[in-house]
Design an enzyme around this catalytic site. Sequence first.
Site: not given
Length: 370
Positions: A67, A170
Amino acid sequence: MKITDLMSKEAIKIHGHASSKMDAIDKMVSLMYRQGNVSDKEVYKEAVIERENLSTTGMVDGIAIPHARTNAITQAGIAAMTLPEGVDYQSMDGQPTTLIFLIAAPDDGDNVHLQVLSELSTLLMDHDFCEDLKNAGSPEEFLSIIDLAQSEKHEAETVEHPEVLAVTACPTGIAHTYMAAEALEKKAKEMGVSIKVETQGSIGVKNELTQEDIENAKGVIIAADKNISLNRFNGLPLYSCPVARGIDEPEKLIQIILDEQAPVYKGGKVKVENNQEKGWRIPYKHLMNGFSHALPILVAAGFISVLTYSFTFNNTQYFDILNVFGNILHLFVLPVFSGYIAMSIADRPALGPGLVCGYIAYSGYSLKWT
């Protein structure tokens, strides 16, 4: 919004093949490009690779979720490919990857779509759901499986006094954050343990831990690859580790808290167990924390500078006003950059000294002992 609202049949490849991780990324980017939401294919591909360089997005159970969030994306989208033969995607468990989802997010501040993307990440923690997707015979069947799973998914019940707390995060806050949260919640349910997980993703802080939660809990798990403010956990047993362990070893992390093996947090920095950040990645993480906070100010200052010289050359009064605002904004860039680097290194108490040092550096002062 449904997950499938961000997908199209053209961006789904059934029974695909890839010879390597880079080949898989190439093909996934091409699938995303077919949806018409990529303004610059190469820029987007570079963003995906840059994210992979931080840490692999190859999960366990044959799943990978590459991503990236970039201004090369005009509209949020998801592409997918099944690979019956598998590909070496440098996954966490070392096994071949057989299902890849590529997530594209525009860098425009709109976070509505990220809520849908986080739900996809949690659905992928269900083994049966993943197997159904891998065995889909057509893009239409693939989409229908996702629709059915999402319609059957129920929101987790609120826990009044959780035994274990957790925070997951994250660097991009799109996939790993929510997958770690789902893994911890699912494993805690199997173990008969009550848990509350706060996620700090791109859509903001969700399921925020309250002071009451902290006072009644046995301990907290910090599964994060970015710096989390820990001051509120003073006096509470705390175990810190990379977000990948939240996905891969949720039972072990929960058991550490239950067995009272986590040290009591007494302020300052904490040791990150099994931390894989080495060499250049440690200063890189601190630098990026400063840069991400200073960037909005720098962009605003640049925008005002453009306005100043583009539209006010015939009006001295407006030129002077905008020029003053631009100069003031530039004044804040270096102090904010320096301050948040310091905060990344030594937590919140270092923010003030970092701001002062940044201002001194910007002003060009020199300190001389007499």
